[in-house]
Design a protein around this motif. Structure first.
Motif, PDB file in Angstrom:
ATOM      1  N   ALA A 192       0.598  12.193   3.652  1.00  0.00           N
ATOM      2  CA  ALA A 192       0.037  12.239   5.056  1.00  0.00           C
ATOM      3  C   ALA A 192      -0.438  10.685   5.372  1.00  0.00           C
ATOM      4  CB  ALA A 192      -1.375  12.933   5.342  1.00  0.00           C
ATOM      5  N   MET A 193      -1.025  10.238   4.407  1.00  0.00           N
ATOM      6  CA  MET A 193      -1.475   8.709   4.419  1.00  0.00           C
ATOM      7  C   MET A 193      -0.288   7.883   4.432  1.00  0.00           C
ATOM      8  SD  MET A 193      -4.080   6.659   4.369  1.00  0.00           S
ATOM      9  CE  MET A 193      -5.464   7.559   3.433  1.00  0.00           C
ATOM     10  N   VAL A 194       0.674   7.942   3.735  1.00  0.00           N
ATOM     11  CA  VAL A 194       1.978   7.124   3.761  1.00  0.00           C
ATOM     12  C   VAL A 194       2.561   7.281   5.265  1.00  0.00           C
ATOM     13  CG1 VAL A 194       4.474   7.137   3.001  1.00  0.00           C
ATOM     14  CG2 VAL A 194       2.754   7.431   1.301  1.00  0.00           C
ATOM     15  N   LYS A 246       3.121   6.078  -2.934  1.00  0.00           N
ATOM     16  CA  LYS A 246       4.395   6.667  -3.196  1.00  0.00           C
ATOM     17  C   LYS A 246       4.446   6.658  -4.891  1.00  0.00           C
ATOM     18  CE  LYS A 246       7.350   6.039   0.699  1.00  0.00           C
ATOM     19  NZ  LYS A 246       8.620   5.464   1.354  1.00  0.00           N
ATOM     20  N   GLN A 247       4.137   5.839  -5.531  1.00  0.00           N
ATOM     21  CA  GLN A 247       3.829   5.862  -6.695  1.00  0.00           C
ATOM     22  C   GLN A 247       2.994   6.850  -7.441  1.00  0.00           C
ATOM     23  OE1 GLN A 247       3.379   1.711  -7.891  1.00  0.00           O
ATOM     24  NE2 GLN A 247       5.422   1.410  -8.249  1.00  0.00           N
ATOM     25  N   GLN A 248       1.688   6.816  -6.839  1.00  0.00           N
ATOM     26  CA  GLN A 248       0.682   7.968  -7.206  1.00  0.00           C
ATOM     27  C   GLN A 248       1.170   9.245  -6.827  1.00  0.00           C
ATOM     28  OE1 GLN A 248      -1.319   5.785  -9.240  1.00  0.00           O
ATOM     29  NE2 GLN A 248      -2.590   7.851  -8.538  1.00  0.00           N
ATOM     30  N   ARG A 249       1.707   9.357  -5.739  1.00  0.00           N
ATOM     31  CA  ARG A 249       2.343  10.720  -5.560  1.00  0.00           C
ATOM     32  C   ARG A 249       3.271  11.321  -6.277  1.00  0.00           C
ATOM     33  NH1 ARG A 249       6.645  10.402  -0.751  1.00  0.00           N
ATOM     34  NH2 ARG A 249       7.769   9.576  -2.647  1.00  0.00           N
ATOM     35  N   ASP A 250       4.397  10.532  -6.905  1.00  0.00           N
ATOM     36  CA  ASP A 250       5.349  10.622  -7.878  1.00  0.00           C
ATOM     37  C   ASP A 250       4.582  11.217  -9.179  1.00  0.00           C
ATOM     38  OD1 ASP A 250       7.022   9.985  -5.890  1.00  0.00           O
ATOM     39  OD2 ASP A 250       7.970   8.189  -6.766  1.00  0.00           O
ATOM     40  N   LYS A 251       3.665  10.230  -9.671  1.00  0.00           N
ATOM     41  CA  LYS A 251       3.152  10.592 -10.683  1.00  0.00           C
ATOM     42  C   LYS A 251       2.251  12.103 -10.742  1.00  0.00           C
ATOM     43  CE  LYS A 251       1.861   5.897 -12.285  1.00  0.00           C
ATOM     44  NZ  LYS A 251       0.911   4.931 -12.372  1.00  0.00           N
ATOM     45  N   THR A 273       1.764   3.649  11.959  1.00  0.00           N
ATOM     46  CA  THR A 273       0.908   2.632  12.275  1.00  0.00           C
ATOM     47  C   THR A 273       1.882   1.371  12.666  1.00  0.00           C
ATOM     48  OG1 THR A 273      -0.909   3.763  11.520  1.00  0.00           O
ATOM     49  CG2 THR A 273      -1.156   1.191  12.136  1.00  0.00           C
ATOM     50  N   GLN A 274       2.697   1.063  11.294  1.00  0.00           N
ATOM     51  CA  GLN A 274       3.488  -0.080  11.317  1.00  0.00           C
ATOM     52  C   GLN A 274       4.433  -0.126  12.579  1.00  0.00           C
ATOM     53  OE1 GLN A 274       5.211   0.220   7.307  1.00  0.00           O
ATOM     54  NE2 GLN A 274       4.391  -1.716   6.994  1.00  0.00           N
ATOM     55  N   ALA A 308       0.794  -1.377   0.040  1.00  0.00           N
ATOM     56  CA  ALA A 308       0.044   0.115  -0.070  1.00  0.00           C
ATOM     57  C   ALA A 308       0.821   1.106   0.026  1.00  0.00           C
ATOM     58  CB  ALA A 308      -0.838   0.086   1.136  1.00  0.00           C
ATOM     59  N   ILE A 309       1.945   1.128   0.860  1.00  0.00           N
ATOM     60  CA  ILE A 309       2.860   2.418   0.816  1.00  0.00           C
ATOM     61  C   ILE A 309       3.537   2.452  -0.647  1.00  0.00           C
ATOM     62  CG2 ILE A 309       5.055   3.216   1.830  1.00  0.00           C
ATOM     63  CD1 ILE A 309       4.180   1.675   4.512  1.00  0.00           C
TER      64      ILE A 309
END
Length: 201
Positions: free
Chosen positions: A86-88, A24-29, A94-95, A19-20
């Motif tokens: 923020a989600m990452v 991060k891939q979405q953020r980079d895009k 949480t981990q 999920a992380i």
């Protein structure tokens, strides 16, 4: 082919890790998209200036409207990037919290096992037995100390002094002078050699 005879290795990548990675891939895009829009905005602004110089005011106005729409998209993109980051961070934290909880749980289980081995009753019993042994030894010491009279104490000290004197008595030194002895001269051949003396000893 390697997994044909062996067990399949369990992946260390968890669902949270996946999920992380996706976030991060979405953020980079989104950052690439943001960069592209920023470059387009700069080009459109330069083009609008050129159109105004050429006297094409309506065309420049239309281009600036388009630019304004892209700026709004850029603001939304920035908000989305902030949300993804923020989600990452939330997932990563949480981990860490889960690992802390696992550690606390293991520690708690270990303490419980130790408490099962030695209960409060066992500790109290051991402390009582120790106290009884100390008390018993104290009573023995008191009995031993109290059973000797002053005469016994004097006799013990006298015997101790006598033993000490025996150990310190040395043989008497003769008062007469010792006779002088001249060693006889023995021929060289008759004298025993040093190696023979050593071997004899």
């Amino acid at each position: 082919m390697g997994n044909l005879f062996g067990r399949k290795k369990q992946s260390r990548v968890t669902e949270q890790d996946k999920a992380i990675l996706q976030l991060k891939q979405q953020r980079d895009k989104l950052k690439q998209y943001q960069k592209r829009i920023t470059q387009q905005l700069e080009r459109e602004r330069a083009l609008a200036r050129q159109l105004l110089r050429d006297g094409r005011k309506e065309r420049a106005k239309l281009l600036l409207k388009k630019k304004r729409y892209r700026e709004q998209l850029l603001d939304k993109t920035e908000t989305q990037i902030s949300s993804l980051e923020a989600m990452v961070q939330s997932i990563e934290f949480t981990q860490i919290e889960m690992k802390v909880m696992e550690g606390l749980q293991l520690g708690n289980e270990c303490l419980n096992k130790m408490h099962q081995v030695m209960s409060i009753e066992d500790v109290e019993r051991i402390l009582d037995e120790t106290q009884e042994a100390v008390e018993y030894q104290r009573q023995i010491d008191e009995l031993l100390a109290g059973s000797f009279t002053q005469e016994d104490e004097d006799a013990i000290l006298e015997e101790l002094n006598a033993i000490t004197q025996e150990q310190m008595e040395l043989p008497e030194v003769p008062s007469e002078p010792l006779p002088e002895k001249n060693p006889e001269k023995v021929p060289v051949k008759a004298r025993p050699r040093q190696a023979d003396l050593v071997a004899a000893s």
